[in-house]
Design a protein around this motif. Structure first.
Motif, PDB file in Angstrom:
ATOM      1  N   LYS A 132       0.833  -1.214   0.000  1.00  0.00           N
ATOM      2  CA  LYS A 132       0.000   0.000   0.000  1.00  0.00           C
ATOM      3  C   LYS A 132       0.864   1.258   0.000  1.00  0.00           C
ATOM      4  O   LYS A 132       0.601   2.219  -0.702  1.00  0.00           O
ATOM      5  N   ASN A 133       1.929   1.219   0.861  1.00  0.00           N
ATOM      6  CA  ASN A 133       2.821   2.383   0.925  1.00  0.00           C
ATOM      7  C   ASN A 133       3.518   2.630  -0.404  1.00  0.00           C
ATOM      8  O   ASN A 133       3.692   3.771  -0.842  1.00  0.00           O
ATOM      9  N   GLN A 134       3.952   1.520  -1.037  1.00  0.00           N
ATOM     10  CA  GLN A 134       4.614   1.644  -2.325  1.00  0.00           C
ATOM     11  C   GLN A 134       3.663   2.231  -3.359  1.00  0.00           C
ATOM     12  O   GLN A 134       4.026   3.096  -4.169  1.00  0.00           O
ATOM     13  N   ASN A 135       2.372   1.755  -3.315  1.00  0.00           N
ATOM     14  CA  ASN A 135       1.378   2.296  -4.244  1.00  0.00           C
ATOM     15  C   ASN A 135       1.140   3.782  -3.994  1.00  0.00           C
ATOM     16  O   ASN A 135       1.006   4.578  -4.908  1.00  0.00           O
ATOM     17  N   ARG A 136       1.094   4.141  -2.661  1.00  0.00           N
ATOM     18  CA  ARG A 136       0.871   5.536  -2.302  1.00  0.00           C
ATOM     19  C   ARG A 136       2.032   6.402  -2.806  1.00  0.00           C
ATOM     20  O   ARG A 136       1.855   7.480  -3.330  1.00  0.00           O
ATOM     21  N   ILE A 137       3.258   5.912  -2.629  1.00  0.00           N
ATOM     22  CA  ILE A 137       4.443   6.653  -3.079  1.00  0.00           C
ATOM     23  C   ILE A 137       4.440   6.803  -4.591  1.00  0.00           C
ATOM     24  O   ILE A 137       4.695   7.866  -5.139  1.00  0.00           O
ATOM     25  N   SER A 138       4.085   5.747  -5.262  1.00  0.00           N
ATOM     26  CA  SER A 138       4.083   5.780  -6.727  1.00  0.00           C
ATOM     27  C   SER A 138       3.021   6.733  -7.252  1.00  0.00           C
ATOM     28  O   SER A 138       3.172   7.337  -8.304  1.00  0.00           O
ATOM     29  N   ILE A 139       1.916   6.892  -6.504  1.00  0.00           N
ATOM     30  CA  ILE A 139       0.859   7.812  -6.925  1.00  0.00           C
ATOM     31  C   ILE A 139       1.301   9.267  -6.770  1.00  0.00           C
ATOM     32  O   ILE A 139       1.079  10.102  -7.623  1.00  0.00           O
ATOM     33  N   HIS A 140       1.974   9.641  -5.659  1.00  0.00           N
ATOM     34  CA  HIS A 140       2.325  11.026  -5.351  1.00  0.00           C
ATOM     35  C   HIS A 140       3.661  11.455  -5.930  1.00  0.00           C
ATOM     36  O   HIS A 140       3.963  12.644  -5.967  1.00  0.00           O
ATOM     37  N   GLN A 141       4.477  10.510  -6.387  1.00  0.00           N
ATOM     38  CA  GLN A 141       5.814  10.856  -6.875  1.00  0.00           C
ATOM     39  C   GLN A 141       5.775  11.783  -8.085  1.00  0.00           C
ATOM     40  O   GLN A 141       6.474  12.789  -8.121  1.00  0.00           O
ATOM     41  N   PRO A 142       4.935  11.509  -9.119  1.00  0.00           N
ATOM     42  CA  PRO A 142       4.903  12.412 -10.276  1.00  0.00           C
ATOM     43  C   PRO A 142       4.488  13.821  -9.901  1.00  0.00           C
ATOM     44  O   PRO A 142       5.045  14.792 -10.409  1.00  0.00           O
ATOM     45  N   ALA A 143       3.506  13.958  -8.973  1.00  0.00           N
ATOM     46  CA  ALA A 143       3.058  15.292  -8.555  1.00  0.00           C
ATOM     47  C   ALA A 143       4.191  16.047  -7.886  1.00  0.00           C
ATOM     48  O   ALA A 143       4.401  17.230  -8.125  1.00  0.00           O
ATOM     49  N   ARG A 144       4.966  15.294  -7.027  1.00  0.00           N
ATOM     50  CA  ARG A 144       6.093  15.946  -6.341  1.00  0.00           C
ATOM     51  C   ARG A 144       7.173  16.362  -7.340  1.00  0.00           C
ATOM     52  O   ARG A 144       7.770  17.416  -7.235  1.00  0.00           O
ATOM     53  N   ARG A 145       7.398  15.462  -8.302  1.00  0.00           N
ATOM     54  CA  ARG A 145       8.410  15.792  -9.304  1.00  0.00           C
ATOM     55  C   ARG A 145       8.010  17.039 -10.104  1.00  0.00           C
ATOM     56  O   ARG A 145       8.829  17.917 -10.368  1.00  0.00           O
ATOM     57  N   ASP A 146       6.700  17.150 -10.476  1.00  0.00           N
ATOM     58  CA  ASP A 146       6.235  18.313 -11.223  1.00  0.00           C
ATOM     59  C   ASP A 146       6.374  19.583 -10.412  1.00  0.00           C
ATOM     60  O   ASP A 146       6.815  20.630 -10.913  1.00  0.00           O
ATOM     61  N   SER A 147       5.981  19.496  -9.129  1.00  0.00           N
ATOM     62  CA  SER A 147       6.085  20.684  -8.268  1.00  0.00           C
ATOM     63  C   SER A 147       7.540  21.071  -8.066  1.00  0.00           C
ATOM     64  O   SER A 147       7.870  22.255  -8.020  1.00  0.00           O
ATOM     65  N   ASN A 148       8.407  20.074  -7.959  1.00  0.00           N
ATOM     66  CA  ASN A 148       9.838  20.368  -7.811  1.00  0.00           C
ATOM     67  C   ASN A 148      10.390  21.051  -9.053  1.00  0.00           C
ATOM     68  O   ASN A 148      11.228  21.948  -8.967  1.00  0.00           O
ATOM     69  N   ARG A 149       9.919  20.594 -10.217  1.00  0.00           N
ATOM     70  CA  ARG A 149      10.387  21.206 -11.460  1.00  0.00           C
ATOM     71  C   ARG A 149       9.954  22.672 -11.557  1.00  0.00           C
ATOM     72  O   ARG A 149      10.745  23.540 -11.958  1.00  0.00           O
ATOM     73  N   VAL A 150       8.713  22.994 -11.203  1.00  0.00           N
ATOM     74  CA  VAL A 150       8.225  24.382 -11.226  1.00  0.00           C
ATOM     75  C   VAL A 150       9.015  25.231 -10.247  1.00  0.00           C
ATOM     76  O   VAL A 150       9.450  26.352 -10.556  1.00  0.00           O
ATOM     77  N   TRP A 151       9.232  24.654  -9.037  1.00  0.00           N
ATOM     78  CA  TRP A 151      10.003  25.367  -8.005  1.00  0.00           C
ATOM     79  C   TRP A 151      11.434  25.614  -8.470  1.00  0.00           C
ATOM     80  O   TRP A 151      11.961  26.716  -8.329  1.00  0.00           O
ATOM     81  N   ASP A 152      12.058  24.602  -9.030  1.00  0.00           N
ATOM     82  CA  ASP A 152      13.432  24.743  -9.520  1.00  0.00           C
ATOM     83  C   ASP A 152      13.511  25.757 -10.661  1.00  0.00           C
ATOM     84  O   ASP A 152      14.501  26.483 -10.789  1.00  0.00           O
ATOM     85  N   PHE A 153      12.455  25.792 -11.500  1.00  0.00           N
ATOM     86  CA  PHE A 153      12.437  26.743 -12.615  1.00  0.00           C
ATOM     87  C   PHE A 153      12.456  28.180 -12.099  1.00  0.00           C
ATOM     88  O   PHE A 153      13.227  29.016 -12.574  1.00  0.00           O
ATOM     89  N   PHE A 154      11.611  28.469 -11.088  1.00  0.00           N
ATOM     90  CA  PHE A 154      11.557  29.830 -10.557  1.00  0.00           C
ATOM     91  C   PHE A 154      12.759  30.161  -9.690  1.00  0.00           C
ATOM     92  O   PHE A 154      13.052  31.334  -9.475  1.00  0.00           O
TER      93      PHE A 154
END
Length: 616
Positions: free
Chosen positions: A18-40
């Motif tokens: 379940k934890n692995q599934n939860r991590i796999s679900i939220h990882q792309p969102a975190r990566r996208d937010s990190n990319r926007v943050w890194d861009f600014f």
């Protein structure tokens, strides 16, 4: 026991899945937010934005800003003018994309500051300097988008509750927008302080293109360097006036003139001299009446002039010298005429009765009639002004189609007053008065001196009281007062053509030329005579005076965020004050930014080293 261990292991496995599934679900969102943050937070982004702003500032300096579409088209061509309008390069610093760049740079600075901020007191200088840049950028955005600047003229003893701002409308034309004020500005007094007047005598040698200031000293003979001219000031009057008395210099018809009186129902309404070879008409727009004096050389010319009155119509004539072609065209606006046997065509765009007069056509005097013509030919189009009284104007000014000679005729006569009285006089002594109404002759009678004639279809009468065959003026310069008003000097100039003397007035805008037209003299005032101009203003709100101040240049009045500057005045009568009104809501933010910058620099260079020294 074994079953319990197996059950625990199964549960942990499910939880881990379940934890692995939860991590796999939220990882792309975190990566996208990190990319926007890194861009600014990117320093590269800051460099790119700054480079774009530098380029924008250069373009805003090189390209003319806030001009009309016609001005851009004349300077850059239609294609570039349209491109500037679409991309807002005609108003760079107030464009939306320039504001977007400032906001993006501001966001970049905020993100970089947050990312590199360590929550320690030693980083106060770092925070303050970055905060100052952010505040300055925000203040600039607020100014560009919400600030206003305009002007208004306020007459003495009057008040206004608005001002006008300039803008370029959608058609690319300069327009004015009225902005209301939340209060009224009253001008109680306008004061002009003048400097003590100073004057200079300037000489100019045309053949050498050399100008020299001469000493204004009575009795001193001064030689002009590099020439064989000498100038001597014979007399000086601090406040002079020229009196001119009309005289007749001979019995030969060298400069014929008549003195005409125009009578109304009970009094003289106009009188003056009409000169055959100069100002030969009087025009009254209110009465729709025009009086003309026409001198002709013979009886034959007199009859020809009278017979052509009803047949004369405005026209434009074209002569092509190479082909020997000559054609006449009626004065019809915006109609294209083809020149037969050629590749040329003409179109009359507009006509004026007095070139340079910006008043409506019906208010213009027929002093300098002209028509604007568009010529289309093998080399494209050319626009040219053609003057009725100056047919050789095109010889003195470059044109594309030099082989085309254009002249116009009949503009003045075709658009004159409804009622015309034409006083003809010939060298043989024949004198005829012709009354014209709506371009048709109503009466033709002989006229004599000192006889009163009724103008047809009106309640006016006309009298020719004097006739001078050779009209001239007897000039006399008199002294008005001992104070400096309009000073004049009596100058003697000596050169190749002998001695010549004349009075030079300080208020004369034209030069006085020596007889050979090579030496010119000008007596003029030096520098600006206005020392200060101030306005005593009151701010009125809800019928009450809430603020008042005497403003002058660089000393404005401030109220409710509006700053009222003294910018100009009425140069002729001096009875109105020109005010510039500015509202910049971002100025306090910018000042806060500069204050933060000062404290940040003081902390970095003084307080921080002191604290580190104490810690050691």
């Amino acid at each position: 026991m074994k079953n319990k261990n197996q059950l625990r292991m199964t549960t942990e496995t499910k939880d881990s899945q379940k934890n692995q599934n939860r991590i796999s679900i939220h990882q792309p969102a975190r990566r996208d937010s990190n990319r926007v943050w890194d861009f600014f937070c990117s320093v590269k982004l800051a460099v790119v934005i700054i480079l774009l702003l530098v380029v924008a500032c250069i373009l805003g300096t090189v390209i003319l800003q806030e001009k009309t579409m016609d001005e851009y088209t004349a300077k850059y061509g239609y294609a570039l003018a349209a491109f500037f309008k679409i991309t807002e390069l005609n108003n760079v610093f107030y464009s939306y994309w320039f504001t977007f760049l400032l906001i993006l740079l501001c966001a970049n600075l905020i993100c970089c500051t947050i990312k590199r901020w360590k929550n320690t007191f030693m980083q106060t200088g770092f925070i303050l300097t970055h905060l100052s840049l952010i505040l300055i950028l925000i203040g600039g955005v607020v100014k560009f988008q919400f600030g206003v600047k305009g002007g208004v003229n306020v007459y003495e003893g009057k008040s206004v509750n608005y001002f006008l701002t300039q803008m370029i409308n959608r058609q690319g034309k300069l327009d004015y927008v009225k902005k209301d004020l939340p209060f009224s500005i009253a001008l109680d007094d306008f004061i002009l302080e003048k400097n003590e007047p100073k004057f200079q005598l300037v000489s100019y040698i045309k053949s050498r293109n050399r100008q020299k200031n001469l000493e204004v000293k009575v009795g001193k003979r001064q030689r002009i360097p590099g020439s064989n001219y000498t100038v001597t000031i014979k007399d000086y009057i601090p406040d002079a006036e020229l009196h001119q008395e009309p005289i007749n210099t001979s019995d030969s018809a060298d400069n014929p003139a008549i003195f005409v009186k125009l009578f109304g129902p009970d009094k003289v309404i106009a009188e003056g001299w009409l000169l055959a070879h100069d100002r030969n008409f009087y025009e009254d727009k209110k009465q729709n009446l025009r009086v003309e004096y026409i001198w002709v050389s013979s009886q034959e010319e007199l009859e020809k002039a009278i017979n052509s009155i009803e047949t004369a119509h405005p026209k434009i004539s074209v002569l092509i010298s190479e082909q020997g072609l000559s054609q006449d065209y009626p004065m019809e606006l915006n109609k294209t005429f083809k020149l037969e046997g050629t590749n040329y065509s003409l179109r009359m765009l507009q006509y004026v009765l007095n070139y340079g007069d910006r008043r409506p056509l019906e208010e213009q005097l027929t002093d300098n009639p002209a028509v604007q013509v568009e010529i289309n030919g093998p080399e494209g189009s050319e626009t040219r002004w053609v003057f009725e009284k100056f047919p050789d104007w095109d010889k003195m000014h470059p044109s594309k189609y030099k082989n085309l000679k254009l002249t116009c005729d009949g503009i003045a006569s075709g658009h004159m007053a409804k009622n015309i009285v034409r006083l003809f006089q010939s060298s043989e002594g024949k004198q005829v008065m012709v009354s014209i109404k709506n371009n048709h002759i109503t009466s033709t009678i002989p006229w004599e001196l000192e006889k009163k004639y009724t103008i047809a279809d009106s309640n006016h009468q006309i009298v020719v009281s004097k006739y001078f065959p050779s009209f001239n003026f007897r000039k006399e310069v008199i002294k008005k007062s001992d104070t400096v008003g309009v000073p004049a000097i009596f100058v003697e100039a000596e050169g190749p053509s002998g001695k010549v003397d004349d009075w030079l007035f300080s208020n004369n805008q034209y030069a006085t030329w020596y007889t050979d037209n090579n030496l010119a003299l000008v007596y003029e005032s030096m520098g600006e005579s206005i020392k200060h101009f101030t306005s005593r203003l009151r701010i009125i709100e809800n019928g009450q005076t809430v603020a008042e101040k005497t403003i002058r240049v660089n000393d404005p009045l401030t109220y409710k965020g509006y700053v009222i500057y003294q910018s100009s005045y009425d140069p002729e009568a001096g009875n109105f004050s020109g005010l510039q009104i500015v509202k910049d809501p971002g100025i306090s933010i910018v000042y806060s930014g500069f204050g933060s910058l000062c404290f940040g620099v003081i902390f970095i260079f003084y307080i921080k080293p002191f604290l580190r020294k104490k810690q050691k």
